[in-house]
Every structure is written in C-alpha cells, then in structure tokens.
Design a protein around this motif. Sequence first.
Motif, mmCIF file in Angstrom:
data_model
loop_
_atom_site.group_PDB
_atom_site.id
_atom_site.type_symbol
_atom_site.label_atom_id
_atom_site.label_comp_id
_atom_site.label_asym_id
_atom_site.label_seq_id
_atom_site.Cartn_x
_atom_site.Cartn_y
_atom_site.Cartn_z
ATOM 1 N N UNK A 149 0.846 -1.163 -0.045
ATOM 2 C CA UNK A 149 -0.049 -0.024 0.114
ATOM 3 C C UNK A 149 0.752 1.123 -0.082
ATOM 4 N N UNK A 150 0.590 2.184 -0.735
ATOM 5 C CA UNK A 150 1.293 3.473 -0.806
ATOM 6 C C UNK A 150 0.905 4.439 0.280
ATOM 7 N N UNK A 151 1.127 3.952 1.569
ATOM 8 C CA UNK A 151 0.960 4.854 2.646
ATOM 9 C C UNK A 151 2.169 4.439 3.643
ATOM 10 N N UNK A 152 2.403 5.413 4.788
ATOM 11 C CA UNK A 152 2.993 5.172 5.576
ATOM 12 C C UNK A 152 2.987 3.912 6.375
ATOM 13 N N UNK A 185 -3.048 1.282 -4.461
ATOM 14 C CA UNK A 185 -3.685 2.611 -3.871
ATOM 15 C C UNK A 185 -2.945 3.906 -3.934
ATOM 16 N N UNK A 186 -2.081 4.018 -5.189
ATOM 17 C CA UNK A 186 -1.292 4.949 -5.308
ATOM 18 C C UNK A 186 -1.999 6.094 -5.877
ATOM 19 N N UNK A 187 -1.457 7.247 -5.393
ATOM 20 C CA UNK A 187 -2.272 8.749 -5.962
ATOM 21 C C UNK A 187 -1.151 9.222 -6.387
ATOM 22 N N UNK A 192 2.954 11.548 -0.207
ATOM 23 C CA UNK A 192 3.237 10.374 0.652
ATOM 24 C C UNK A 192 3.367 9.200 -0.400
ATOM 25 N N UNK A 193 2.581 8.862 -1.392
ATOM 26 C CA UNK A 193 2.714 7.928 -2.541
ATOM 27 C C UNK A 193 3.918 8.106 -3.106
ATOM 28 N N UNK A 194 4.397 9.158 -3.595
ATOM 29 C CA UNK A 194 5.468 9.394 -4.304
ATOM 30 C C UNK A 194 6.770 8.951 -3.211
ATOM 31 N N UNK A 195 6.854 9.416 -1.963
ATOM 32 C CA UNK A 195 7.798 9.168 -1.180
ATOM 33 C C UNK A 195 7.989 7.348 -0.960
ATOM 34 N N UNK A 196 6.558 6.873 -0.556
ATOM 35 C CA UNK A 196 6.766 5.575 -0.418
ATOM 36 C C UNK A 196 7.385 4.630 -1.434
ATOM 37 N N UNK A 197 6.886 5.014 -2.860
ATOM 38 C CA UNK A 197 7.420 4.544 -4.078
ATOM 39 C C UNK A 197 9.049 4.712 -4.331
ATOM 40 N N UNK A 198 9.396 5.893 -3.856
ATOM 41 C CA UNK A 198 10.863 6.307 -4.052
ATOM 42 C C UNK A 198 11.590 5.227 -2.945
ATOM 43 N N UNK A 199 10.905 5.259 -1.831
ATOM 44 C CA UNK A 199 11.719 4.320 -0.629
ATOM 45 C C UNK A 199 11.760 2.804 -1.120
ATOM 46 N N UNK A 200 10.641 2.408 -1.731
ATOM 47 C CA UNK A 200 10.539 0.896 -1.956
ATOM 48 C C UNK A 200 11.467 0.691 -2.931
ATOM 49 N N UNK A 201 11.649 1.446 -3.886
ATOM 50 C CA UNK A 201 12.441 1.136 -5.146
ATOM 51 C C UNK A 201 13.884 1.326 -4.563
ATOM 52 N N UNK A 202 14.315 2.097 -3.664
ATOM 53 C CA UNK A 202 15.667 2.158 -3.110
ATOM 54 C C UNK A 202 16.049 1.181 -2.374
#
Length: 267
Positions: A149-152, A185-187, A192-202
Amino acid sequence: MSRVIAIANQKGGVGKTAVAVNLPVFLTAFGKKVLLVDTDPQANATFSLGINPRELGASLYEALLGQISPREIIKRTQFLAFDIMPTSHNLAGANIELVNMQYREFKLKEVIDMVKDDYDFVLIDCPPSLGILTLNALVAADEVLIPVQSEYLAMEGLGQLISNIKLINENLERNIKILGALLTMYVRKNKVSQKIAKDLRRTFPGYVFDTVIPRTVSLSESPIYGRTILRHSPNSRAVHAFRELAREIIYNSKGENNLKASAKKDA
C-alpha cells in the motif's frame, strides 16, 4: 509449465484481493488460462466474483481435507479461461485441523498440483497473516507477488515476509522466488505515495514493478456488485494499470531475481 503465484502480504488492507481478482482477467487477454485459488477464510475473492460462499456445497476446505477432488469445486467466472477454486468461511477451521496433520505445510500444494497443468497461471489469494494457510500458499507457490500500500508503514512486515520465504526455501526444500513488490492505492499527485514509491524502489532495487495500481472509487466498489474492474468500470485508470501489470508479469518477469540479494537488503 504452469506458474503458481501467491499474492501475499501479512499486512491487511493493501489491495491484495483486488489484485487477485482483477489480474487474471488481463492475463487471459494475453491468451493465458488462469485459476484463482481463494485461501482466505473471509472468502473476499470468492464474493468479489459474484459467488456466495454460504451457498457453496463444497469448497477449498473440503479439498484440503481430502474429502473431495479439487476439480469438483472449480467454478467458471464470467470470463473465458478464468476459473476460481472458491472458499467458504468453513476454511477458518482448517487453521486448527491442519495443525496435527502429517506434511501439513504441503496440503495446498497437493491440491494445486492435481489441477495446475490445466492452466498457464495459478494465482493464490492469501489471508492477511502468516498462519498455516498462508504457509501452505507460500509452499505451493513458485513465485510471490507482494502488494504494498502506498502509505506510511507500508513496508512494515515486508522484510519479515521475505525472510520467511527464505526460511521456507531452506527448511522445506522449496525454491520460491520473489516475483516483485506491487505498489497499490497509489495517488499520483500525493507526496506520501511518491515518497513510498521512491523508498520502496531504493530499498528493494529490481524487485518493484514499474506498474502501480491507482486508488480509485470504482476499484473499491466493484466487489459490492460481484464484478471485476473491467466489467464494472471499463474506462477506469485501474483497467489500464492491470493490463500493464499482466504484460509486465508475462514479458518482463521479476522472478529471475535472486532471493538472497533481497534478504541481504533486508538485513
């Protein structure tokens, strides 16, 4: 060769069942035959495809206990080449009944092995926990797709799931691969969604699908009507996303990745 994919995340509310119910539709659009196995006692995948769990004469529960042939419980969906092995709320009892069985971790694998050669893909919708049913699903799988999920707190438990897969491989002589983590659930305009995506890919480079599943009202409400997103809202952004996800799984599989690399990242 059939590919058996468990859709798993010990965290609930991550869009796991939405992926399990809608992905097969788009795999069939690429000419693939798909079986969905509902291993969650809540029976949400079964319900989402318009099947009332309370009206089933027999389901996965009876097949797991060896009381009926798996082929006898498979049902057609509204889509050609997309079948489901439904479940009922009785499956909750399997959490207790499987405990004292010999080779209890392999019961679902035995069921799936009887039918998997009839399909190109077998997808398993797992419960939101790491209990005996999820263990069975992981043991039965060749690959694991992890909705995130694209949330904290989205990555909470992700590393633990990867570690558990590694333990299963080592102790139960399996060779399960991580197919990939899928952002749900990406917005797009949400920071927040952008940060989660970046953190997950890193954190898990090479293990995150390029495709993201957007948060849409139509995707949330389609189970109410027992429809997939394609039938409920064919022009939804989610339709395009699932089509691209199917394409990515078939033609650009993350399954070639090495599990040890992921476990090392987690460490």
